[in-house]
Motif scaffolding. Sequence first.
Motif, PDB file in Angstrom:
ATOM      1  N   SER A  56      -7.126 -15.887  -5.965  1.00  0.00           N
ATOM      2  CA  SER A  56      -7.012 -17.464  -5.859  1.00  0.00           C
ATOM      3  C   SER A  56      -6.886 -17.959  -7.147  1.00  0.00           C
ATOM      4  O   SER A  56      -6.144 -19.188  -7.342  1.00  0.00           O
ATOM      5  CB  SER A  56      -8.495 -18.027  -5.235  1.00  0.00           C
ATOM      6  N   TRP A  57      -7.500 -17.461  -8.373  1.00  0.00           N
ATOM      7  CA  TRP A  57      -7.280 -18.249  -9.530  1.00  0.00           C
ATOM      8  C   TRP A  57      -5.929 -17.686 -10.115  1.00  0.00           C
ATOM      9  O   TRP A  57      -5.378 -18.831 -10.642  1.00  0.00           O
ATOM     10  CB  TRP A  57      -8.215 -17.305 -10.661  1.00  0.00           C
ATOM     11  N   ALA A  58      -5.386 -16.931  -9.806  1.00  0.00           N
ATOM     12  CA  ALA A  58      -3.935 -16.496 -10.177  1.00  0.00           C
ATOM     13  C   ALA A  58      -2.940 -17.537  -9.599  1.00  0.00           C
ATOM     14  O   ALA A  58      -2.137 -18.184 -10.222  1.00  0.00           O
ATOM     15  CB  ALA A  58      -3.432 -15.084  -9.960  1.00  0.00           C
ATOM     16  N   ILE A  59      -3.100 -17.748  -8.143  1.00  0.00           N
ATOM     17  CA  ILE A  59      -2.124 -18.525  -7.558  1.00  0.00           C
ATOM     18  C   ILE A  59      -2.427 -20.246  -7.823  1.00  0.00           C
ATOM     19  O   ILE A  59      -1.655 -20.711  -7.986  1.00  0.00           O
ATOM     20  CB  ILE A  59      -2.436 -18.495  -5.914  1.00  0.00           C
ATOM     21  N   GLY A  99       3.067 -17.256  -3.367  1.00  0.00           N
ATOM     22  CA  GLY A  99       1.619 -16.735  -3.268  1.00  0.00           C
ATOM     23  C   GLY A  99       1.635 -15.747  -2.067  1.00  0.00           C
ATOM     24  O   GLY A  99       0.926 -14.770  -2.387  1.00  0.00           O
ATOM     25  N   LEU A 100       2.443 -16.011  -1.129  1.00  0.00           N
ATOM     26  CA  LEU A 100       2.404 -15.064   0.155  1.00  0.00           C
ATOM     27  C   LEU A 100       2.624 -13.794  -0.142  1.00  0.00           C
ATOM     28  O   LEU A 100       2.304 -12.581   0.079  1.00  0.00           O
ATOM     29  CB  LEU A 100       2.868 -15.763   1.350  1.00  0.00           C
ATOM     30  N   ALA A 101       3.923 -13.815  -1.128  1.00  0.00           N
ATOM     31  CA  ALA A 101       4.423 -12.398  -1.541  1.00  0.00           C
ATOM     32  C   ALA A 101       3.503 -11.716  -2.437  1.00  0.00           C
ATOM     33  O   ALA A 101       3.127 -10.374  -2.297  1.00  0.00           O
ATOM     34  CB  ALA A 101       5.858 -12.617  -2.297  1.00  0.00           C
ATOM     35  N   LEU A 102       2.583 -12.321  -3.454  1.00  0.00           N
ATOM     36  CA  LEU A 102       1.779 -11.813  -4.130  1.00  0.00           C
ATOM     37  C   LEU A 102       0.664 -11.213  -3.530  1.00  0.00           C
ATOM     38  O   LEU A 102       0.193 -10.361  -3.589  1.00  0.00           O
ATOM     39  CB  LEU A 102       1.331 -12.886  -5.292  1.00  0.00           C
ATOM     40  N   SER A 103      -0.036 -12.172  -2.324  1.00  0.00           N
ATOM     41  CA  SER A 103      -0.807 -11.754  -1.432  1.00  0.00           C
ATOM     42  C   SER A 103      -0.736 -10.404  -0.809  1.00  0.00           C
ATOM     43  O   SER A 103      -1.599  -9.706  -0.661  1.00  0.00           O
ATOM     44  CB  SER A 103      -1.272 -12.858  -0.569  1.00  0.00           C
ATOM     45  N   ALA A 104       0.632 -10.302  -0.306  1.00  0.00           N
ATOM     46  CA  ALA A 104       0.901  -9.295   0.391  1.00  0.00           C
ATOM     47  C   ALA A 104       0.886  -7.849  -0.533  1.00  0.00           C
ATOM     48  O   ALA A 104       0.399  -6.802   0.214  1.00  0.00           O
ATOM     49  CB  ALA A 104       2.418  -9.264   0.895  1.00  0.00           C
ATOM     50  N   LEU A 105       1.352  -8.065  -1.859  1.00  0.00           N
ATOM     51  CA  LEU A 105       1.348  -6.839  -2.575  1.00  0.00           C
ATOM     52  C   LEU A 105      -0.054  -6.531  -3.010  1.00  0.00           C
ATOM     53  O   LEU A 105      -0.440  -5.480  -3.002  1.00  0.00           O
ATOM     54  CB  LEU A 105       2.231  -7.329  -3.809  1.00  0.00           C
ATOM     55  N   PHE A 106      -1.037  -7.530  -3.160  1.00  0.00           N
ATOM     56  CA  PHE A 106      -2.392  -7.580  -3.260  1.00  0.00           C
ATOM     57  C   PHE A 106      -3.039  -6.763  -2.155  1.00  0.00           C
ATOM     58  O   PHE A 106      -3.839  -5.911  -2.523  1.00  0.00           O
ATOM     59  CB  PHE A 106      -2.818  -8.496  -3.757  1.00  0.00           C
ATOM     60  N   GLY A 107      -2.897  -7.197  -1.011  1.00  0.00           N
ATOM     61  CA  GLY A 107      -3.442  -6.795   0.034  1.00  0.00           C
ATOM     62  C   GLY A 107      -3.217  -5.168   0.246  1.00  0.00           C
ATOM     63  O   GLY A 107      -3.922  -4.239   0.594  1.00  0.00           O
ATOM     64  N   VAL A 108      -1.981  -4.840  -0.072  1.00  0.00           N
ATOM     65  CA  VAL A 108      -1.418  -3.251  -0.144  1.00  0.00           C
ATOM     66  C   VAL A 108      -2.445  -2.439  -1.030  1.00  0.00           C
ATOM     67  O   VAL A 108      -2.733  -1.454  -0.963  1.00  0.00           O
ATOM     68  CB  VAL A 108       0.040  -3.237  -0.393  1.00  0.00           C
ATOM     69  N   LEU A 109      -2.450  -3.219  -2.214  1.00  0.00           N
ATOM     70  CA  LEU A 109      -3.374  -2.513  -3.313  1.00  0.00           C
ATOM     71  C   LEU A 109      -4.772  -2.361  -2.800  1.00  0.00           C
ATOM     72  O   LEU A 109      -5.400  -1.407  -3.065  1.00  0.00           O
ATOM     73  CB  LEU A 109      -3.475  -3.341  -4.563  1.00  0.00           C
ATOM     74  N   LEU A 110      -5.231  -3.506  -2.308  1.00  0.00           N
ATOM     75  CA  LEU A 110      -6.764  -3.578  -1.870  1.00  0.00           C
ATOM     76  C   LEU A 110      -6.896  -2.309  -0.685  1.00  0.00           C
ATOM     77  O   LEU A 110      -7.908  -1.562  -0.879  1.00  0.00           O
ATOM     78  CB  LEU A 110      -7.115  -4.656  -1.428  1.00  0.00           C
ATOM     79  N   PHE A 111      -5.997  -2.283   0.263  1.00  0.00           N
ATOM     80  CA  PHE A 111      -6.239  -1.366   1.458  1.00  0.00           C
ATOM     81  C   PHE A 111      -5.815   0.017   0.777  1.00  0.00           C
ATOM     82  O   PHE A 111      -6.751   1.069   1.391  1.00  0.00           O
ATOM     83  CB  PHE A 111      -5.258  -1.794   2.444  1.00  0.00           C
ATOM     84  N   GLY A 112      -4.719   0.336  -0.156  1.00  0.00           N
ATOM     85  CA  GLY A 112      -4.282   1.316  -0.350  1.00  0.00           C
ATOM     86  C   GLY A 112      -5.680   2.183  -1.429  1.00  0.00           C
ATOM     87  O   GLY A 112      -5.952   3.347  -1.261  1.00  0.00           O
ATOM     88  N   VAL A 113      -6.292   1.467  -2.077  1.00  0.00           N
ATOM     89  CA  VAL A 113      -7.458   1.938  -2.908  1.00  0.00           C
ATOM     90  C   VAL A 113      -8.579   2.005  -2.137  1.00  0.00           C
ATOM     91  O   VAL A 113      -9.527   2.851  -2.356  1.00  0.00           O
ATOM     92  CB  VAL A 113      -7.689   1.023  -4.046  1.00  0.00           C
ATOM     93  N   THR A 130      -4.169 -18.052  -0.441  1.00  0.00           N
ATOM     94  CA  THR A 130      -3.014 -18.733  -0.877  1.00  0.00           C
ATOM     95  C   THR A 130      -2.811 -20.011  -0.402  1.00  0.00           C
ATOM     96  O   THR A 130      -2.693 -20.949  -1.358  1.00  0.00           O
ATOM     97  CB  THR A 130      -1.593 -17.800  -0.415  1.00  0.00           C
ATOM     98  N   LEU A 131      -2.989 -20.307   0.715  1.00  0.00           N
ATOM     99  CA  LEU A 131      -2.952 -21.774   1.322  1.00  0.00           C
ATOM    100  C   LEU A 131      -3.879 -22.570   0.741  1.00  0.00           C
ATOM    101  O   LEU A 131      -3.522 -23.906   0.899  1.00  0.00           O
ATOM    102  CB  LEU A 131      -2.938 -21.649   2.790  1.00  0.00           C
ATOM    103  N   VAL A 132      -4.986 -22.433   0.322  1.00  0.00           N
ATOM    104  CA  VAL A 132      -6.062 -23.314  -0.277  1.00  0.00           C
ATOM    105  C   VAL A 132      -5.828 -23.431  -1.648  1.00  0.00           C
ATOM    106  O   VAL A 132      -5.716 -24.262  -2.011  1.00  0.00           O
ATOM    107  CB  VAL A 132      -7.438 -22.668  -0.244  1.00  0.00           C
ATOM    108  N   ALA A 133      -5.320 -22.310  -2.100  1.00  0.00           N
ATOM    109  CA  ALA A 133      -5.281 -22.453  -3.830  1.00  0.00           C
ATOM    110  C   ALA A 133      -4.266 -23.160  -4.373  1.00  0.00           C
ATOM    111  O   ALA A 133      -4.045 -23.959  -5.444  1.00  0.00           O
ATOM    112  CB  ALA A 133      -5.112 -21.025  -4.282  1.00  0.00           C
ATOM    113  N   VAL A 134      -2.997 -23.056  -3.663  1.00  0.00           N
ATOM    114  CA  VAL A 134      -1.905 -23.757  -4.261  1.00  0.00           C
ATOM    115  C   VAL A 134      -2.068 -25.493  -4.278  1.00  0.00           C
ATOM    116  O   VAL A 134      -1.835 -26.061  -5.303  1.00  0.00           O
ATOM    117  CB  VAL A 134      -0.644 -23.538  -3.192  1.00  0.00           C
ATOM    118  N   PRO A 135      -2.565 -26.153  -3.232  1.00  0.00           N
ATOM    119  CA  PRO A 135      -2.802 -27.668  -3.321  1.00  0.00           C
ATOM    120  C   PRO A 135      -4.078 -27.747  -4.017  1.00  0.00           C
ATOM    121  O   PRO A 135      -4.121 -28.873  -4.815  1.00  0.00           O
ATOM    122  CB  PRO A 135      -3.125 -28.030  -1.736  1.00  0.00           C
ATOM    123  N   LEU A 136      -4.971 -26.821  -4.161  1.00  0.00           N
ATOM    124  CA  LEU A 136      -5.974 -27.008  -5.238  1.00  0.00           C
ATOM    125  C   LEU A 136      -5.574 -27.043  -6.670  1.00  0.00           C
ATOM    126  O   LEU A 136      -6.180 -27.916  -7.530  1.00  0.00           O
ATOM    127  CB  LEU A 136      -7.097 -25.990  -5.076  1.00  0.00           C
TER     128      LEU A 136
END
Length: 230
Positions: A56-59, A99-113, A130-136
């Motif tokens: 959320s900080w990154a996005i 953000g959604l593309a980054l979330s997908a890659l990060f989800g693969v990392l979380l699940f893979g590890v 992603t959806l909350v972080a962008v307008p914030l």
Amino acid sequence: MISARRTLTAAEMFGRDLSRRWLALVLLVTLPAVFFVVSKVSTTGHAFTAGGLGLSWAIAGASLFTAFGARGIDQRLVFDGYRPVELLGARLVLLDLAGLALSALFGVLLFGVSGSPDVPALALALVLVTLVAVPLGLILAAVVPYELEATLLLIGLVGIEMILPSDSSGAGALPFGGPQELLDRAAGKTNPFPILTATARSLAWVVGLTVVGAVIWAWRTRVARPHPAD
């Protein structure tokens, strides 16, 4: 159709501008992975929560930086005929897709590890982050006059949410409370709040932040047009 075309054109311009800040983007993307790894190796860490809220900080940070970087351009674009809602829509399109593309890659990392007993909860949590972080990030850029102060506020907000347990009333009332609850579920922890409640609360934040951001952005980008002489 013209409005949609101009929105996509503005999104492309904002994307090119954001890509010039490649070093900041690399740091923003790296930090969530660092949060996750550090929490993973810690015996008391909450790896999913740390990684997801770090995302959320990154996005939100990317959202904030692209808004600050184009402050001087926005009013010129409005003067040239763009509407503030088109400029806001352009940023939402650009940042949500990235953000959604980054979330997908990060989800693969979380699940893979780490794996997850509840993959749908993990995926939903990262989408809502992603959806909350962008307008914030856009609201912080519109309200706070300087980039440093806005960044510090964002760091403070994300830090508070990382510290608070997801089942506390304080965490539930904050923007990323819903995703935090879902991340705990994805990690196999019990949570008293139903998935629908966490999702509805997050979507309410998305709608509220977007509406408030649209109003503020229209006010910030207004221009005084000269009246024709009689």
